[in-house]
Scaffold this motif. Structure first.
Motif, PDB file in Angstrom:
ATOM      1  N   VAL A  77     -25.203 -12.160   4.724  1.00 47.13           N
ATOM      2  CA  VAL A  77     -25.035 -11.951   3.284  1.00 47.13           C
ATOM      3  C   VAL A  77     -23.622 -11.921   2.756  1.00 47.13           C
ATOM      4  N   TYR A  78     -22.867 -11.026   3.517  1.00 50.58           N
ATOM      5  CA  TYR A  78     -21.335 -10.897   2.951  1.00 50.58           C
ATOM      6  C   TYR A  78     -20.529 -12.206   3.248  1.00 50.58           C
ATOM      7  N   ASN A  79     -20.974 -13.202   4.118  1.00 50.10           N
ATOM      8  CA  ASN A  79     -20.171 -14.225   4.115  1.00 50.10           C
ATOM      9  C   ASN A  79     -20.756 -15.482   3.180  1.00 50.10           C
ATOM     10  N   SER A  80     -21.641 -15.274   2.268  1.00 51.78           N
ATOM     11  CA  SER A  80     -22.563 -16.221   1.457  1.00 51.78           C
ATOM     12  C   SER A  80     -21.556 -15.970   0.293  1.00 51.78           C
ATOM     13  N   LYS A  81     -21.994 -16.898  -0.544  1.00 56.02           N
ATOM     14  CA  LYS A  81     -21.045 -17.226  -1.706  1.00 56.02           C
ATOM     15  C   LYS A  81     -21.857 -16.367  -2.917  1.00 56.02           C
TER      16      LYS A  81
END
Length: 132
Positions: A77-81
């Motif tokens: 989630v944190y690496n998603s846009k």
């Protein structure tokens, strides 16, 4: 000539008849001195302790697996846009677009036709909780 003392009587030249101060029985009618069976006690103890260690190990292993799963979801989630600041307590949906890029959205999976990865909720520790 010395008087002969029978074998079943406790007598010494220095101490005389001292059977009442000895830590063990000294007459023929006393209970037999037997060694306790510590081997079976040890084996039962080892078995019980090993079961306890195995249960604790399995519990820690399950906790570790849950922690790693939470870590992987949070990393995903944190690496998603996303172009907004997520609010604690709100529910968000993670999708994958046609180019293969993950993005976070407020729009539910039944409202549009995108590849839905999962539904998450942000808690007060800024940790994403996987809902489905």
């Amino acid at each position: 000539m010395k008087s002969k003392i029978p074998d079943n009587v406790v007598f010494s030249e220095e101490e005389g008849f001292n059977a009442n101060i000895l830590p063990y029985a000294t007459n023929v009618g006393a209970p037999a001195i037997r060694m306790d069976d510590v081997v079976s006690w040890k084996s039962r103890g080892i078995s019980n302790v090993n079961k306890e260690f195995e249960n604790k190990f399995n519990e820690l292993k399950a906790q570790y697996q849950n922690l790693m799963e939470e870590y992987e979801w949070n990393e995903l989630v944190y690496n998603s846009k996303f172009s907004f600041e997520p609010v604690v307590g709100e529910i968000y949906h993670l999708y994958r677009d046609a180019a293969g890029v993950n993005f976070l959205s407020l729009i539910g999976p039944q409202e549009w036709n995108k590849e839905h990865i999962g539904t998450f909720k942000l808690n007060s520790d800024k940790k994403w909780i996987f809902l489905q």
